[in-house]
Design an enzyme around this catalytic site. Structure first.
Site, short mmCIF file in Angstrom:
data_model
loop_
_atom_site.label_atom_id
_atom_site.label_comp_id
_atom_site.label_asym_id
_atom_site.label_seq_id
_atom_site.Cartn_x
_atom_site.Cartn_y
_atom_site.Cartn_z
N ASP A 153 0.81 -1.21 0.00
CA ASP A 153 0.00 0.00 0.00
C ASP A 153 0.85 1.27 0.00
O ASP A 153 0.49 2.27 -0.61
CB ASP A 153 -0.95 0.00 1.21
CG ASP A 153 -2.17 -0.90 0.98
OD1 ASP A 153 -2.27 -1.50 -0.11
OD2 ASP A 153 -3.01 -0.99 1.88
N ASN B 61 -4.72 8.78 0.88
CA ASN B 61 -5.17 8.26 2.17
C ASN B 61 -5.55 9.38 3.16
O ASN B 61 -6.71 9.52 3.52
CB ASN B 61 -4.09 7.40 2.83
CG ASN B 61 -4.30 5.92 2.66
OD1 ASN B 61 -5.29 5.51 2.05
ND2 ASN B 61 -3.39 5.12 3.17
N ASP C 4 -3.76 14.50 20.60
CA ASP C 4 -2.43 14.23 20.07
C ASP C 4 -2.33 14.66 18.62
O ASP C 4 -1.23 14.87 18.10
CB ASP C 4 -2.13 12.73 20.13
CG ASP C 4 -1.64 12.29 21.50
OD1 ASP C 4 -1.71 13.09 22.45
OD2 ASP C 4 -1.20 11.13 21.62
N THR D 275 -9.51 2.93 6.24
CA THR D 275 -9.07 1.64 6.81
C THR D 275 -7.59 1.67 7.19
O THR D 275 -7.04 0.63 7.55
CB THR D 275 -9.34 0.49 5.82
OG1 THR D 275 -8.89 0.88 4.52
CG2 THR D 275 -10.81 0.17 5.76
N TYR E 40 -4.78 4.68 9.03
CA TYR E 40 -4.54 5.25 10.37
C TYR E 40 -5.84 5.64 11.07
O TYR E 40 -6.00 5.44 12.28
CB TYR E 40 -3.62 6.47 10.21
CG TYR E 40 -3.01 7.00 11.48
CD1 TYR E 40 -3.01 6.27 12.66
CD2 TYR E 40 -2.38 8.24 11.49
CE1 TYR E 40 -2.42 6.77 13.82
CE2 TYR E 40 -1.79 8.75 12.64
CZ TYR E 40 -1.83 8.01 13.80
OH TYR E 40 -1.25 8.51 14.95
N SER E 41 -6.78 6.17 10.32
CA SER E 41 -8.05 6.62 10.92
C SER E 41 -8.73 5.49 11.70
O SER E 41 -9.29 5.71 12.77
CB SER E 41 -8.98 7.17 9.83
OG SER E 41 -10.24 7.51 10.36
#
Lengths: 283, 283, 283, 283
Positions: free
Chosen positions: A66, A140, A170, A181, A183-184
């Site tokens: 990816d 992304n 943070d 799908t 980091y979120s």
């Protein structure tokens, strides 16, 4: 469609092995191939700079993961070249083709049977003292994230010039459906079907426990103002490029004026990928 | 109890103002006072280095916020001096006394009526190539956290030499009950009643969605091995001290051999603090 | 230890099959066996009522799943008989022995080598107009839960007679450490190591987004008052027994005066069970 | 626009009080009013059955809360009459007008200055043995929810005839953007901007910890098959109507062929409502 660009992940041996079979197979069928220089140097062939491949190609095949395909999508930008992602060693959320099925899927691509899925991209500008100092395009996510040693940061957030909230967290993830799908999801965000025209804001470790992820339409202007003096705070783009932010810097995010065109295996099942990657089994 | 140490938050004017009334009030009652040098320099008085105050005092009054009291607790360490936290400008989770009630609570402290609450502390050692290279004591938490530009990290975790899991995450929080309402809460951890003898492990933005916070007894040895090459990765202690970690560094955490002794206002209501700080109103 | 009680899950054929081998094996070694009547009726043997087995036995072997062993733990209550849980068809959080290893573990049990793990239980009383109208003992959890058609309920909650908060939610789970990996986990609660002496309160679908799970010491009195008129609202105990609550009913929960004694396979690894059951693999 | 329908929440005195001023004010300006019978009976006036008011009116004013307006939206259905929600005693997510500003906003409504916001609605069918046995239209959500005494249920879910997953959970919420700040939020769902054309699936207390909320486009066919024998399991619609489901019942959900038309105060700020209702303050 006569010209096939090929860009590979660096530092692993598999792509070169695959090319030993793929290149003759393509040339025998009468296709021209444009392979990135880093990979051809291993094969003792002539290659092309990565940055030129989008202009030279009718379609680009990516052999990697990816991370590799994300960089190729940014490289292609507004050129509209469709991209086929072949995952080396597994199944990716974006590189959906597994190597076992490479030739089968390539047949479909070359015969024009392979559908194209258009994916929303985002454009991010950083403004300092009102002046744009950096511009990025991502497939992304755009992430504002404090350094490990910085204290919690204040991110004053506006949608279409209307104040939303000041995230005390943070950081903040501004994600496309494709990025939902990545980091979120780890930060507690929802899964968005990849073909949606939505943007999702997901705070990272929000100090305010009621600050939940927000899903927005794609025709908004998002402005995030870094209100804290604490340092360092970084902007990361698709998890790969970094930029150090200063107090009162503004990050402006809108949808990009073009989309990524992903070639999708004919009988591909998005939910099957979700089940496999997220281990949706019995508990 | 004759000797009163006083340590103040630096950079704000309120503590010096409070001391103009508090110091004469204490001396008139026959108490000796030992005030930190940074604060006395503003008042044109003689003061004492912070590091000496725990040895000189029977009790320490902290005028500041949760950050100030955390540093004093680490300073006191194994000396067993009880600490009273007075919050400047609000209500803290640890500095529970509000300035309006300072003299009232001080009366209780001096007459010995104020109960002492013992709070678990943690000791952390960093081992590199098997050798200890750093040691810390904390009241809130030991945090391993990747830098903003680093990729996800692998934290191989053992409890009493038994393998638990390899957290793939932005980081890991090893928290005391006192620290459970600080960073651990923002990362999705549970609230632990502050008098408990438990340690909680809370992953930060875990890539593995099933990796939930784990509550442990306090008599365990926790070992976390940093398995990723990505850099930088930091160790932070009570959110304040930093240490740069390298691949294969081991962080060992056990309970400290001593506890922090907090002086608690007589009629203090912990759940009232929770309701106020966490805004537990009607939705 | 001469008398072996055996209680089996009803409605599945495996326990009877296992007993065809296990009973002769035990008798040959000189042990007396006391098997529940529901199972012996299939085997054309004489059996005993379940309720009598704890009084007749030195140890009880349970062949079934977590539901079966929960009911046996409540049946044993204060009699202190140790229990061995054998999981039919898999691995349970409480029935930790897999059938393949039954004889091996039984050898350890009979020779006294198998360690006993004591698990906290809870006692719940329901008071209506101040009068106790029901009493229960549980190993997993006491749950107040609105019916599917009822509106959100208000649960006024006290710890040691101090007001905590009024949970506005679908319900509230009061869980032991053993129960923390059952319903509480699905509702967002933390994992508690099973040997801890803690009680955790986990709200179910809280309307107040800041109401997080709270971990308490085990020596508290928890009182939950149902303040809503909406109906129906139920009390469930270990997910199995039900009781219909009315407005202003009070549920009092304290730790039980006895613990469940679970026989644990010698080399058992709790974290391995967590990893397997919760699918802690790579993402 | 001459005919003003008015529907009020029953059982509270405020609407009748408001009408004593509002009705003469409207009639003096030459408007016809059609008030629901339950409210006019208190005022000793002639009224109209609720079900007839949508056919009689050019606009409907609702005096009540979110529950009242949800029922009016379902009553209006495909008739396309715009609705103004006036919240009695506070601020609602859907009834955005506060009573203090009633006349000011009514002026804007009558002069045609008030913008109309179109909100996605859902149509749900229940199929038993392949035959439709019930049909509903909702503005907030379609919820499958187990009864308090039932065990966890299995909900086999398909999108456009493609298998998604089998949710093992207490239930499943199929929500519109309008409903995203209602039950779905309590169950961990994201906030969707109310004008979006999306549907969100949010599992309730999922046994499978990786089953996250999923945001979908609005042109999908969602099919949920109840695979468990456990009883009772209910279908609830906008939190108000109930239907008892049986094993193998299929719930089909698509977007409704019409939308709710909400009249929005001119300078309304959606994010201000979010901040107020969700208590987005400093932690």
């Amino acid at each position: 469609m006569k010209k096939i660009g090929i860009i590979c992940k660096i530092g692993i041996p598999e792509p070169a092995e695959i090319l030993k079979g793929l290149l003759p197979w393509l040339r025998q069928k009468g296709y021209e191939t444009y392979v990135d220089m880093e990979t051809t140097s291993i094969l003792n062939m002539e290659g092309f700079p990565r940055s030129q491949i989008p202009s030279l190609s009718d379609v680009i095949v990516v052999l990697g993961g990816d991370g590799t395909i994300l960089s190729v999508c940014r490289l292609v930008g507004d050129k509209g070249v469709p991209i086929l992602g072949v995952n080396i060693g597994g199944l990716g959320f974006i590189t959906e083709v597994q190597t076992e099925r490479l030739y089968e899927v390539m047949e479909n691509v070359l015969s024009g049977e392979c559908p194209v899925e258009e994916r929303l991209m985002l454009t991010a500008h950083v403004l300092r003292h009102g002046e744009p100092i950096a511009e990025y395009v991502v497939l992304n996510d755009v992430v504002v994230n404090k350094g490990a040693l910085a204290r919690i940061i204040d991110l004053e957030t506006y949608i279409n010039k209307t104040y939303v909230t000041t995230f005390r967290a943070d950081g903040l993830i501004i994600s496309t459906p494709t990025g939902s799908t990545a980091y979120s999801l780890s930060a507690g965000g929802p899964i968005l079907h990849p073909t949606l025209d939505n943007i999702v804001l997901t705070p990272i470790c929000s100090h305010t426990l009621t600050n939940r992820p927000i899903v927005l339409p794609d025709d908004v202007l998002i402005e995030v103002v870094l209100r804290s003096q604490t340092e360092p705070v970084y902007l990361t783009l698709d998890g790969q490029v970094g930029f150090s932010l200063r107090q009162d810097d503004v990050i402006e995010v809108v949808k990009a004026p073009f989309k990524t065109k992903l070639l999708i295996p004919c009988e591909r099942d998005y939910f099957q990928i979700l089940r496999t990657k997220l281990k949706w089994g019995e508990r």
